[in-house]
Design an enzyme around this catalytic site. Structure first.
Site, short mmCIF file in Angstrom:
data_model
loop_
_atom_site.label_atom_id
_atom_site.label_comp_id
_atom_site.label_asym_id
_atom_site.label_seq_id
_atom_site.Cartn_x
_atom_site.Cartn_y
_atom_site.Cartn_z
CG ASP A 2 1.49 -13.89 3.44
OD1 ASP A 2 2.02 -14.09 2.33
OD2 ASP A 2 0.98 -12.80 3.76
CG ASP A 96 3.93 -10.40 3.92
OD1 ASP A 96 4.44 -10.94 2.92
OD2 ASP A 96 2.70 -10.29 4.10
CD GLU A 97 4.95 -15.71 0.95
OE1 GLU A 97 5.14 -14.64 0.31
OE2 GLU A 97 4.52 -16.73 0.44
P1 TTP Z 1 1.35 -9.79 0.36
O1 TTP Z 1 1.61 -10.77 1.45
O2 TTP Z 1 1.13 -10.32 -1.00
O3 TTP Z 1 0.07 -8.92 0.70
P2 TTP Z 1 -0.42 -8.35 2.09
O4 TTP Z 1 0.40 -8.85 3.23
O5 TTP Z 1 -0.54 -6.88 1.99
O6 TTP Z 1 -1.91 -8.93 2.18
P3 TTP Z 1 -2.36 -10.42 2.46
O7 TTP Z 1 -3.17 -10.36 3.71
O8 TTP Z 1 -3.17 -10.80 1.27
O9 TTP Z 1 -1.13 -11.25 2.62
O10 TTP Z 1 2.53 -8.75 0.27
C1 TTP Z 1 3.21 -8.29 1.42
C2 TTP Z 1 3.57 -6.83 1.28
O11 TTP Z 1 4.36 -6.65 0.11
C3 TTP Z 1 2.36 -5.94 1.13
O12 TTP Z 1 1.84 -5.53 2.37
C4 TTP Z 1 2.92 -4.79 0.33
C5 TTP Z 1 4.02 -5.40 -0.50
N1 TTP Z 1 3.54 -5.57 -1.89
C6 TTP Z 1 3.79 -4.57 -2.80
O13 TTP Z 1 4.45 -3.58 -2.50
N2 TTP Z 1 3.31 -4.71 -4.09
C7 TTP Z 1 2.57 -5.79 -4.48
O14 TTP Z 1 2.13 -5.88 -5.65
C8 TTP Z 1 2.32 -6.83 -3.51
C9 TTP Z 1 1.50 -8.05 -3.90
C10 TTP Z 1 2.82 -6.68 -2.24
MG MG Z 2 0.87 -10.86 3.38
#
Ligand code: TTP
Ligand code: MG
Length: 387
Positions: A2, A96-97
């Protein structure tokens, strides 16, 4: 795997002057919410899905940026390409995962921690971004592991650690368990994932409904869900040979709507959006003809497909002719991202940019899934004599 603070990290990478600063990426309208915040901004309590105005209160000196979805998709693609170099079984689950099944990869890349740090290194070299990786015997545990040491993390949950990790894991941090369920469980004294294992069946049934058995399994560290490689579908189409040749625009349009409905429904079910709509026709003399159009915004909407199809049909019918087959297709598909991503793509929920029929079509899909294909149809298909 992720990515860390994905959207914000891409912005910081593209604009080095933003590195080390609190960056908040989100919508720009008054009702907009935060998509994500850089770790510098999270210190101030800024979180995904928080209204932007609230984020401004928490972090007035933050740098607020609009969502550049195309850019993030491009980087996402690069990340997935790196992952695909390590296993043929890569399942992307959000922008992103992804899950990688690395069974058997030891012979090629070394022990689990070595593989994971090599992957991290390759992602960094290719994109300039850090990610967090969790290694575990199954998906559920790998997801938990990937969250345990963010950002730039690498966590290995070995079989012998599973029980210890789950008995320490707060229910609120379990993926798939929301706030409401957390509160219900806590009220029953179930505070850690490990507590679910010994909880009475009745309690679990009441709180989790039909999911209860899976939840109990997960609490034992068991998750049979396989990693299913994402097979990128190239296009979705439907066509139909007509009962008799016709040049009747009304009839052709009616057929087109039925076909567009099929394409749209499949696209929504598969979670893909397409940016090219193609109309296909076969004339009475069997000669084929196709016309395509490229949309400014990718879609899975029946309504948009139909409207574009009708425009193309109008162009074709400028010349007289009679047809024996009509079809419509959607191509240049991309995976729809998280709901949040899709919302920002179409503007804020409920705004004029977010066409009301998107919600209507979604509701229709759900009704059909539950009550059958004919449970709901478009008014256009109703005949006068229908009760
Ligand atoms: P995530 O992987 O949940 O968050 P992240 O990558 O920003 O942070 P982390 O380091 O905790 O993984 O989500 C990936 C992307 O998806 C995030 O950058 C933006 C988008 N997203 C949204 O647009 N709205 C949301 O509520 C969430 C959770 C994510
Ligand atoms: Mg992320």
């Amino acid at each position: 795997m992720d990515m860390d603070a994905f959207f914000a990290s891409v912005e910081q990478r593209d604009r080095p002057e933003l590195r080390g600063r609190p960056v908040i990426v989100g919508g720009t309208s008054r009702r907009a919410v935060v998509s994500t915040a850089s770790y510098e901004a999270r210190v101030y309590g800024v979180r995904s899905a928080m209204p932007v105005f609230e984020a401004e209160r928490h972090c007035p000196h933050g740098v607020f940026l609009p969502v550049r979805m195309d850019r993030y998709r491009e980087v996402s693609r690069q990340v997935m390409e790196v992952l695909e170099g390590f296993s043929p079984r890569v399942e992307q689950v959000s922008i992103d995962e992804a899950y990688l099944d690395l069974s058997g990869a030891e012979r090629l890349f070394g022990p689990p921690e070595t593989v994971a740090s090599t992957i991290k290194q390759c992602v960094l070299e290719r994109t300039g971004l850090t990610c967090s990786i969790g290694i575990a015997p199954n998906r559920f545990l790998a997801k938990i592991a990937s969250d345990m040491d963010k950002p730039d993390g690498l966590t290995w949950i070995r079989p012998r650690d599973v029980r210890r990790v789950l008995s320490a894991l707060p229910i609120r941090n379990v993926p798939g368990i929301g706030e409401k369920t957390t509160r219900q469980l806590e009220a029953c004294g179930i505070v850690r994932m490990g507590d679910v294992e010994g909880a009475p069946e009745g309690t679990l049934r009441r709180v989790f409904g039909t999911r209860w058995e899976r939840m109990r399994q997960l609490s034992q560290g068991l998750d049979p869900t396989p990693v299913i490689p994402s097979s990128p579908i190239k296009s979705i189409s439907r066509e139909q040979t007509l009962a008799r040749d016709t040049s009747d625009l009304r009839l052709l349009k009616a057929k087109l709507l039925v076909l567009a409905e099929g394409v749209g429904e499949q696209a929504r079910r598969k979670g893909v959006l397409g940016s090219t709509v193609t109309l296909k026709l076969r004339r009475s003399d069997f000669s084929r003809m196709t016309r395509s159009t490229t949309l400014s915004m990718p879609t899975s909407s029946t309504r948009t497909l139909f409207d574009e199809g009708v425009k193309l049909l109008g162009q074709v019918l400028e010349r007289p002719g009679s047809f024996r087959l009509i079809g419509i297709g959607l191509s240049h598909l991309r995976r729809e991202t998280t709901n949040a991503g899709q919302l920002s793509l179409f503007g804020e929920p409920g705004s004029r940019e977010n066409p009301p029929w998107e919600a209507a079509e979604h509701a229709m899909d759900q009704i059909r899934e539950r009550f059958g294909k004919d449970a709901i149809i478009r008014g256009r298909f109703l005949k006068k004599q229908d009760p």
